[in-house]
Write a protein that holds these residues in place. Structure first.
Motif, mmCIF file in Angstrom:
data_model
loop_
_atom_site.group_PDB
_atom_site.id
_atom_site.type_symbol
_atom_site.label_atom_id
_atom_site.label_comp_id
_atom_site.label_asym_id
_atom_site.label_seq_id
_atom_site.Cartn_x
_atom_site.Cartn_y
_atom_site.Cartn_z
ATOM 1 N N TYR A 1 -21.121 -0.733 -7.827
ATOM 2 C CA TYR A 1 -22.437 -0.609 -8.466
ATOM 3 C C TYR A 1 -22.291 -0.229 -9.939
ATOM 4 N N ALA B 1 -29.963 -1.856 -2.777
ATOM 5 C CA ALA B 1 -29.287 -1.214 -1.644
ATOM 6 C C ALA B 1 -30.235 -0.982 -0.475
ATOM 7 N N THR C 1 -25.765 -8.764 -3.372
ATOM 8 C CA THR C 1 -26.472 -7.808 -4.231
ATOM 9 C C THR C 1 -26.835 -8.424 -5.578
ATOM 10 N N CYS D 1 -19.609 2.723 -4.739
ATOM 11 C CA CYS D 1 -20.043 3.377 -5.985
ATOM 12 C C CYS D 1 -19.434 2.688 -7.198
ATOM 13 N N LYS E 1 -30.059 -0.857 -8.415
ATOM 14 C CA LYS E 1 -29.865 0.213 -7.433
ATOM 15 C C LYS E 1 -30.743 0.017 -6.204
#
Length: 247
Positions: A222, A187, A36, A219, A184
């Motif tokens: 992130y 994802a 990510t 969660c 975000k």
């Protein structure tokens, strides 16, 4: 004689599932964090460069460049990000395969999901970044350009020495928001098989039947990335504002 109970692990079962090693899913989740963060960091320079070029095109004196820049921003700001991802990932494969057929090659070609995600998210990011850059360009007084030309600076030198330092400072707040959105949106690449945080959490949740634990952990991860980004952005803002006169 009393029966001896089998000793239980000192860690709760949920923590065991998040542990590193063969018994837990910690290694997989951490690899998802690396994917990510790597995808977001790889997409950022691509989006910034494309966005800057599109902003230059949109304020060009050439009508065709302004039209092309306007079409670009309209398309990629209007399309859903997931649809853009599908178009790049699947459409590029079909396009390359059709081109290979024209050249007489029948080999199956598959686009790397990381590259497809970087390109798709970079195009969306650049469309919004171009609006930020365009607003920043318009916030710089025209006299700045005229003064630079008056002292003998050319277009490139004026852009590098006069415009860009001000442009970066003006555009930073808007670009900072776009970076948070980009984090975000990474994802989305889980749907094309890239093993990011969300995909790894989903696999772990399906195997262990403990969806709340793993999606809750996703969660928190992130949010941790967002917090680290906020600290870094604050440092960049202070660096960019170091030459401003105190108010």
């Amino acid at each position: 004689m009393t029966a001896c109970n089998t000793p239980r692990s000192s860690l709760p079962e949920s923590l065991e599932l998040l542990s590193l090693g063969a018994e837990g899913w910690g290694d997989e989740i951490l690899s998802g964090v690396a994917v990510t963060a790597g995808l977001a960091l790889a997409t950022l320079p691509l989006g910034l460069i494309l966005g800057f070029l599109v902003a230059l095109a949109r304020q060009s004196e050439e009508r065709s460049l302004r039209l092309a820049g306007g079409i670009y921003t309209t398309v990629f700001r209007g399309l859903p990000e997931l649809l853009t991802l599908f178009l790049v990932y699947y459409g590029a494969q079909i396009g390359i395969q059709e081109a290979a057929k024209l050249l007489g090659a029948e080999t199956a070609i598959e686009i790397n999901s990381f590259v497809a995600g970087m390109v798709a998210l970079g195009m969306v990011f650049s469309a919004f970044a171009s609006e930020v850059f365009l607003s920043a360009f318009r916030a710089i007084p025209r006299g700045q350009y005229e003064g630079a030309y008056a002292v003998g600076l050319g277009r490139v030198s004026t852009m590098r020495l006069v415009v860009l330092p001000q442009l970066i400072r003006i555009a930073l707040p808007g670009l900072s928001n776009l970076w948070m959105i980009l984090l975000k949106e990474t994802a989305l690449v889980s749907v094309i098989g890239l093993s990011d945080i969300l995909r790894q959490a989903g696999i772990a949740a399906r195997v262990t039947k403990d969806a709340f634990l793993f999606f809750g952990s996703a969660c928190l991860l992130y949010l941790a990335l967002a917090l680290i980004s906020s600290v870094a952005i604050g440092g960049i803002n202070r660096w960019a504002a170091r030459g401003e006169a105190p108010r």
